[in-house]
Write a protein that holds these residues in place. Sequence first.
Motif, PDB file in Angstrom:
ATOM      1  N   GLY A  14      -8.010 -56.186  11.866  1.00  0.00           N
ATOM      2  CA  GLY A  14      -8.418 -56.138  10.454  1.00  0.00           C
ATOM      3  C   GLY A  14      -9.921 -56.290  10.339  1.00  0.00           C
ATOM      4  O   GLY A  14     -10.576 -55.630   9.523  1.00  0.00           O
ATOM      5  N   VAL A  18     -11.324 -52.688   8.711  1.00  0.00           N
ATOM      6  CA  VAL A  18     -11.709 -52.805   7.295  1.00  0.00           C
ATOM      7  C   VAL A  18     -13.206 -52.519   7.100  1.00  0.00           C
ATOM      8  O   VAL A  18     -13.565 -51.756   6.199  1.00  0.00           O
ATOM      9  CB  VAL A  18     -11.256 -54.161   6.696  1.00  0.00           C
ATOM     10  CG1 VAL A  18     -11.896 -54.412   5.343  1.00  0.00           C
ATOM     11  CG2 VAL A  18      -9.737 -54.182   6.568  1.00  0.00           C
ATOM     12  N   THR A  64      -8.220 -53.949  -4.237  1.00  0.00           N
ATOM     13  CA  THR A  64      -8.409 -54.781  -3.037  1.00  0.00           C
ATOM     14  C   THR A  64      -8.124 -53.955  -1.796  1.00  0.00           C
ATOM     15  O   THR A  64      -7.178 -53.166  -1.759  1.00  0.00           O
ATOM     16  CB  THR A  64      -7.456 -55.998  -3.080  1.00  0.00           C
ATOM     17  OG1 THR A  64      -7.804 -56.818  -4.199  1.00  0.00           O
ATOM     18  CG2 THR A  64      -7.543 -56.824  -1.816  1.00  0.00           C
ATOM     19  N   LEU A  65      -8.979 -54.144  -0.790  1.00  0.00           N
ATOM     20  CA  LEU A  65      -8.751 -53.544   0.517  1.00  0.00           C
ATOM     21  C   LEU A  65      -8.445 -54.681   1.483  1.00  0.00           C
ATOM     22  O   LEU A  65      -9.263 -55.587   1.659  1.00  0.00           O
ATOM     23  CB  LEU A  65     -10.023 -52.797   0.942  1.00  0.00           C
ATOM     24  CG  LEU A  65      -9.937 -51.918   2.168  1.00  0.00           C
ATOM     25  CD1 LEU A  65      -8.915 -50.805   1.971  1.00  0.00           C
ATOM     26  CD2 LEU A  65     -11.317 -51.302   2.458  1.00  0.00           C
ATOM     27  N   PHE A  66      -7.250 -54.636   2.073  1.00  0.00           N
ATOM     28  CA  PHE A  66      -6.797 -55.713   2.970  1.00  0.00           C
ATOM     29  C   PHE A  66      -6.587 -55.139   4.366  1.00  0.00           C
ATOM     30  O   PHE A  66      -6.147 -54.001   4.511  1.00  0.00           O
ATOM     31  CB  PHE A  66      -5.487 -56.302   2.398  1.00  0.00           C
ATOM     32  CG  PHE A  66      -4.823 -57.308   3.291  1.00  0.00           C
ATOM     33  CD1 PHE A  66      -5.393 -58.554   3.502  1.00  0.00           C
ATOM     34  CD2 PHE A  66      -3.609 -57.024   3.915  1.00  0.00           C
ATOM     35  CE1 PHE A  66      -4.782 -59.497   4.338  1.00  0.00           C
ATOM     36  CE2 PHE A  66      -2.992 -57.956   4.739  1.00  0.00           C
ATOM     37  CZ  PHE A  66      -3.580 -59.194   4.948  1.00  0.00           C
ATOM     38  N   GLY A  67      -6.888 -55.951   5.400  1.00  0.00           N
ATOM     39  CA  GLY A  67      -6.676 -55.502   6.776  1.00  0.00           C
ATOM     40  C   GLY A  67      -5.302 -55.892   7.272  1.00  0.00           C
ATOM     41  O   GLY A  67      -4.308 -55.192   7.049  1.00  0.00           O
ATOM     42  N   ALA A  68      -5.198 -57.047   7.893  1.00  0.00           N
ATOM     43  CA  ALA A  68      -3.910 -57.560   8.373  1.00  0.00           C
ATOM     44  C   ALA A  68      -4.060 -59.043   8.644  1.00  0.00           C
ATOM     45  O   ALA A  68      -5.167 -59.524   8.890  1.00  0.00           O
ATOM     46  CB  ALA A  68      -3.497 -56.835   9.654  1.00  0.00           C
ATOM     47  N   ILE A  77       0.428 -61.790   2.717  1.00  0.00           N
ATOM     48  CA  ILE A  77       0.582 -60.491   2.062  1.00  0.00           C
ATOM     49  C   ILE A  77       1.556 -60.551   0.880  1.00  0.00           C
ATOM     50  O   ILE A  77       1.344 -59.891  -0.139  1.00  0.00           O
ATOM     51  CB  ILE A  77       0.928 -59.369   3.078  1.00  0.00           C
ATOM     52  CG1 ILE A  77       0.834 -57.993   2.413  1.00  0.00           C
ATOM     53  CG2 ILE A  77       2.269 -59.546   3.733  1.00  0.00           C
ATOM     54  CD1 ILE A  77      -0.530 -57.658   1.887  1.00  0.00           C
ATOM     55  N   GLU A 251      -3.725 -51.221   2.063  1.00  0.00           N
ATOM     56  CA  GLU A 251      -3.720 -51.806   3.412  1.00  0.00           C
ATOM     57  C   GLU A 251      -3.112 -50.833   4.401  1.00  0.00           C
ATOM     58  O   GLU A 251      -2.183 -50.099   4.077  1.00  0.00           O
ATOM     59  CB  GLU A 251      -2.913 -53.116   3.430  1.00  0.00           C
ATOM     60  CG  GLU A 251      -1.540 -52.957   2.824  1.00  0.00           C
ATOM     61  CD  GLU A 251      -0.574 -54.109   3.093  1.00  0.00           C
ATOM     62  OE1 GLU A 251      -0.796 -54.877   4.025  1.00  0.00           O
ATOM     63  OE2 GLU A 251       0.426 -54.198   2.367  1.00  0.00           O
ATOM     64  N   ALA A 271      -6.828 -47.454   7.959  1.00  0.00           N
ATOM     65  CA  ALA A 271      -7.653 -48.168   6.970  1.00  0.00           C
ATOM     66  C   ALA A 271      -8.466 -47.174   6.141  1.00  0.00           C
ATOM     67  O   ALA A 271      -8.607 -47.332   4.915  1.00  0.00           O
ATOM     68  CB  ALA A 271      -8.571 -49.168   7.677  1.00  0.00           C
ATOM     69  N   SER A 274      -6.232 -45.539   3.756  1.00  0.00           N
ATOM     70  CA  SER A 274      -5.936 -46.492   2.671  1.00  0.00           C
ATOM     71  C   SER A 274      -7.081 -46.502   1.669  1.00  0.00           C
ATOM     72  O   SER A 274      -6.859 -46.601   0.454  1.00  0.00           O
ATOM     73  CB  SER A 274      -5.728 -47.905   3.227  1.00  0.00           C
ATOM     74  OG  SER A 274      -4.651 -47.937   4.143  1.00  0.00           O
TER      75      SER A 274
END
Length: 325
Positions: A14, A18, A64-68, A77, A251, A271, A274
């Motif tokens: 992530g 990201v 929102t941009l989320f990785g892991a 999550i 994500e 990513a 996304s």
Amino acid sequence: MTDEIAVIPGDGIGQEVVPAAVEVLDSVGRFEFTEAEAGDRVKRETGDPLPEETYDLAASADATLFGAAGESAADVIIPLRRAVGSFVNVRPARAYPGVDALRPETDVVFLRENTEGVYAGHESRLSDDLSTLTRVVTTSASERLAGFACDYVEERGYEGFTVAHKANVMRETDGRFRETVLGVADDRGIEADEVLMDAFATHVCLDPGQFDVVVCPNLAGDVLSDLAAGLVGGLGLLPSANVGAENALFEPVHGTAPDIAGEGVANPGAAILSAAMLLEHLGYDEEADRVERAMTETLADGPRTADLGGDATTEDVTTAVVDRL
Ligand code: NAI
Ligand code: MG
């Protein structure tokens, strides 16, 4: 007005994919990025995998941009999806030219119910021998999902959608789901057919070309979309969107990839795709198209990361995408 984008890289890769997606967003528009922490690392430091300020940021940002997140994924999550009020998880599984896919003709979008079903969190240990789970299905959540599905196929020119369920066994819960979703489609004049979810698992492997948009209960959507990921060349390329009424979180489908984390070789494709979904959600359709095209062309011509048989780094691929933009 500049859109505020919450950036939550999380753990493992992530932290690598990201920033790649942020670089791509930065090259097509002007956004205000605010970074926040979540996951195992911040849990080790503070005891809390999802600090209140991260939750509040996701709830208030335009997107929102989320990785892991690693071991703490469920504690991160699921509340984050709640923070953005998400009721549907959009997961396209598409095979890209130049990528060695088991089923190159696959182009299926899963619209997965994102709030209830067996993921509603009602589990009990009743004795040393017995544990139970309560499955939750409401007409209201099924209607909201079906309304989204109708808008989705209308806006994108699909002929209709398929509902995957198991109402022959779970007569009450999936019976309600099936009846509600088909009812909304009928009211809206959208063509909808149905398939039993276990049979779907076979059909999508043998002949994925027959499916376009598949509407599923929560667990089925999770499992069947991961299965479809296998048909298109692995997790490194699957993006997703958690869409709510006013807010949304984007994500990659993949996790923290501990086996390759820190090496700078993760595929940033999921990513970046996304991020393209995020652009479309904010109304930047042209920019979304450009990002998707730049990513698609990079997949076809290289450079490629090791999961796709190449030897490029995350940075090599990201630079190639940004150069095309
Ligand atoms: P994973 O998706 O992290 O990795 C599975 C396999 O795919 C690994 O071999 C990995 O190297 C590879 N892979 C995944 N993404 C890749 C990419 N972008 N480029 C190249 N290769 C990639 O799933 P796994 O191993 O089951 O879980 C690892 C951790 O991630 C666990 O702690 C799990 O809880 C967490 N996780 C978090 C998720 C989330 O935050 N939404 C989702 C799934 C897993
Ligand atoms: Mg999953």
